[in-house]
Write a protein that holds these residues in place. Structure first.
Motif, short mmCIF file in Angstrom:
data_model
loop_
_atom_site.label_atom_id
_atom_site.label_comp_id
_atom_site.label_asym_id
_atom_site.label_seq_id
_atom_site.Cartn_x
_atom_site.Cartn_y
_atom_site.Cartn_z
N PHE A 217 56.09 40.79 74.13
CA PHE A 217 56.99 41.08 75.25
C PHE A 217 56.27 41.05 76.60
O PHE A 217 56.79 40.53 77.58
CB PHE A 217 57.65 42.45 75.07
CG PHE A 217 58.64 42.76 76.15
CD1 PHE A 217 59.93 42.27 76.09
CD2 PHE A 217 58.27 43.52 77.25
CE1 PHE A 217 60.84 42.52 77.10
CE2 PHE A 217 59.17 43.78 78.27
CZ PHE A 217 60.46 43.29 78.19
N MET A 218 55.08 41.61 76.66
CA MET A 218 54.38 41.74 77.94
C MET A 218 53.69 40.44 78.34
O MET A 218 52.87 39.92 77.57
CB MET A 218 53.34 42.86 77.83
CG MET A 218 52.57 43.10 79.12
SD MET A 218 53.60 43.76 80.44
CE MET A 218 53.88 45.41 79.81
N PRO A 219 53.97 39.91 79.51
CA PRO A 219 53.27 38.71 79.96
C PRO A 219 51.78 38.97 80.10
O PRO A 219 51.38 39.99 80.69
CB PRO A 219 53.90 38.42 81.34
CG PRO A 219 55.22 39.13 81.31
CD PRO A 219 55.00 40.34 80.47
N PRO A 220 50.93 38.10 79.57
CA PRO A 220 49.48 38.36 79.63
C PRO A 220 48.94 38.41 81.05
O PRO A 220 47.96 39.12 81.31
CB PRO A 220 48.89 37.19 78.85
CG PRO A 220 49.95 36.14 78.84
CD PRO A 220 51.24 36.86 78.85
N PHE A 221 49.59 37.70 81.98
CA PHE A 221 49.05 37.69 83.35
C PHE A 221 49.15 39.06 84.01
O PHE A 221 48.35 39.39 84.89
CB PHE A 221 49.72 36.61 84.21
CG PHE A 221 51.22 36.60 84.17
CD1 PHE A 221 51.97 37.47 84.94
CD2 PHE A 221 51.90 35.69 83.36
CE1 PHE A 221 53.36 37.44 84.91
CE2 PHE A 221 53.29 35.66 83.33
CZ PHE A 221 54.02 36.54 84.11
N ILE A 222 50.12 39.89 83.61
CA ILE A 222 50.21 41.24 84.15
C ILE A 222 49.04 42.08 83.64
O ILE A 222 48.38 42.80 84.41
CB ILE A 222 51.55 41.90 83.78
CG1 ILE A 222 52.69 41.21 84.52
CG2 ILE A 222 51.53 43.39 84.11
CD1 ILE A 222 54.06 41.82 84.24
N SER B 176 41.21 49.79 89.30
CA SER B 176 41.68 51.05 88.74
C SER B 176 40.60 51.62 87.83
O SER B 176 39.54 51.02 87.64
CB SER B 176 42.99 50.84 87.98
OG SER B 176 42.80 49.86 86.98
N ASP B 177 40.84 52.78 87.25
CA ASP B 177 39.77 53.45 86.50
C ASP B 177 39.31 52.61 85.31
O ASP B 177 40.09 51.88 84.69
CB ASP B 177 40.23 54.84 86.05
CG ASP B 177 41.34 54.77 85.01
OD1 ASP B 177 41.01 54.65 83.82
OD2 ASP B 177 42.53 54.83 85.40
N VAL C 68 54.71 52.22 89.63
CA VAL C 68 54.87 50.78 89.85
C VAL C 68 55.93 50.51 90.92
O VAL C 68 57.01 51.09 90.90
CB VAL C 68 55.26 50.07 88.54
CG1 VAL C 68 55.47 48.58 88.78
CG2 VAL C 68 54.18 50.29 87.49
N GLN C 69 55.61 49.60 91.81
CA GLN C 69 56.58 49.18 92.83
C GLN C 69 57.39 48.03 92.25
O GLN C 69 57.01 46.86 92.34
CB GLN C 69 55.85 48.75 94.11
CG GLN C 69 55.10 49.89 94.78
CD GLN C 69 54.35 49.45 96.02
OE1 GLN C 69 54.68 48.43 96.64
NE2 GLN C 69 53.35 50.22 96.40
N VAL D 115 48.85 46.28 92.15
CA VAL D 115 48.03 46.08 90.96
C VAL D 115 48.63 45.00 90.06
O VAL D 115 47.94 44.08 89.62
CB VAL D 115 47.86 47.39 90.18
CG1 VAL D 115 47.10 47.14 88.87
CG2 VAL D 115 47.12 48.42 91.02
N LEU D 116 49.92 45.09 89.78
CA LEU D 116 50.55 44.14 88.86
C LEU D 116 50.77 42.77 89.48
O LEU D 116 50.95 41.78 88.76
CB LEU D 116 51.90 44.68 88.37
CG LEU D 116 51.94 46.06 87.72
CD1 LEU D 116 53.30 46.31 87.10
CD2 LEU D 116 50.84 46.21 86.69
N GLY D 117 50.79 42.70 90.80
CA GLY D 117 51.08 41.44 91.47
C GLY D 117 52.58 41.29 91.71
O GLY D 117 53.33 42.25 91.62
N LYS D 118 52.99 40.06 92.02
CA LYS D 118 54.40 39.78 92.31
C LYS D 118 55.02 38.99 91.17
O LYS D 118 54.38 38.10 90.60
CB LYS D 118 54.53 39.00 93.62
CG LYS D 118 55.98 38.82 94.07
CD LYS D 118 56.05 38.03 95.36
CE LYS D 118 57.50 38.00 95.87
NZ LYS D 118 58.44 37.47 94.86
#
Length: 354
Positions: free
Chosen positions: A13-18, A27-28, A231-232, A250-253
């Protein structure tokens, strides 16, 4: 005519680029390490051939009654094992573990959608038991279908919540099983983007069906419940406005296009499967909104007809898929019908057909 079966890469489900953005951010370091582990596990599963369902695990029996789900929820107990320990099965009371009970509930809701709206009896249309494993790994940032069952991580709690929290995510993963059984769409490039889009479509329709939402009432967001307050963004994807789901430091657009003019040529993400799926997603949204009412009663039927169409091949591209969609709309609703015309215009609007 039966369709050829192709061993495709495992969809997640999660895109690898994120995840790659988080891993490379400032981040930590503990979070970066956990995200990097998720990426390593995802690469491992993508490289695996489809597991043999009969031998991969002791498969429970399906329900003898069509229309009745057979759910089995396991816990990996934060280990990287499958299926794990059986913690709840069909008919048993809630356990008090949110991930277990959400997986059980949402798998039942998704089964009910496919049965009531599409007259399909589980993943294989023969009452296949629905197996779900929760608490997979430690802070695992993904959910996936591995050919035999659905697997859900708990997220990191910083950017992403547990993956069982979102009904459309659970529906999305179950839909990957249906897509694999019917069309075997290869999980790369345009066929892979169609695979992702169909999973989004059926995940969104499951949510709309459950909450009795018309097309106008639906939010058309995918994975909205996954994002934490940090998250924005509103979700991981938007079918109504691809490219606008999130814009975060952090996640990008959100990189999804909504039109073929902006189609992304890339070797990453299995050829952009989570990116270019925005185009067929948007076509579905445009058609559903133009027709109004309950989307599963119009567009949903046509998209499902096309998934079952023997002419849909494992490596079909957008143009092939759109042409089959239009033909199936003609067949179901009549050539020149309002439904057929609107569906054709939706694919024209996203630049797939002239």
């Amino acid at each position: 005519m039966s369709k050829p079966k192709v061993n495709s890469l495992r969809p997640g489900f999660m895109p690898p680029f994120i995840l790659e953005r988080i891993a490379s951010s400032r981040s930590d370091t503990q979070l970066q390490s956990r995200v990097q582990r998720t990426l390593e596990m995802d690469r491992y599963f993508r490289d695996q051939r489809k597991p043999d369902v009969a031998s991969a695990m002791a498969m429970p029996l399906g329900s003898p009654q069509p229309g009745q789900a057979a759910r089995y929820i396991y816990s990996a107990e934060y280990q990287e094992v499958l299926p794990g320990t059986l913690v709840r099965e069909e008919g048993q009371d809630e356990t008090g573990d949110p991930a277990v009970d959400e997986a059980y509930r949402w798998l039942g809701v998704t089964y009910r959608f496919f049965w009531d709206a599409l007259q399909r009896n589980s993943i294989d249309n023969q009452g296949m038991p629905l197996l779900g494993t929760v608490h997979y790994g430690r802070d695992y940032e993904n959910a996936f279908w591995n050919g035999a069952q659905m697997v859900f991580g708990d997220g990191d709690g910083e950017f992403f919540n547990r993956f069982t929290k979102a009904l459309d995510v659970v529906g999305h993963e179950l839909a990957h099983g249906v897509i694999e059984r019917e069309a075997g769409l290869v999980y790369t490039y345009q066929s892979g983007a169609l695979n992702e889009s169909l999973a989004d479509v059926f995940g969104s329709l499951t949510e709309q069906y459950h909450f009795e939402q018309t097309a106008a009432e639906a939010d058309w967001l995918i994975g909205a419940e996954l994002l934490t307050d940090r998250v924005q963004g509103r979700a991981l994807r938007s079918m109504a406005a691809p490219g606008t789901a999130y814009d975060d430091p952090v996640l990008g657009k959100d990189p999804q296009p909504s039109h073929m003019n902006d189609f992304v040529e890339t070797e990453e993400d299995n050829g952009g499967v989570h990116i270019n799926s925005g185009i067929p997603n948007h076509a579905f949204y445009l058609a559903a909104m133009a027709l109004g009412g309950y989307a599963w009663e119009t567009c949903g039927l046509v998209w499902y007809d096309t998934l079952l169409d023997s002419r849909l091949m494992p490596e079909s591209d957008f143009v092939t898929f759109a042409a089959l969609i239009v033909e199936n709309a003609d067949r179901r609703f009549g050539s020149g019908s309002r439904e057929s015309t609107v569906i054709r215009e939706a694919w024209q609007a996203v630049g797939v057909i002239p």
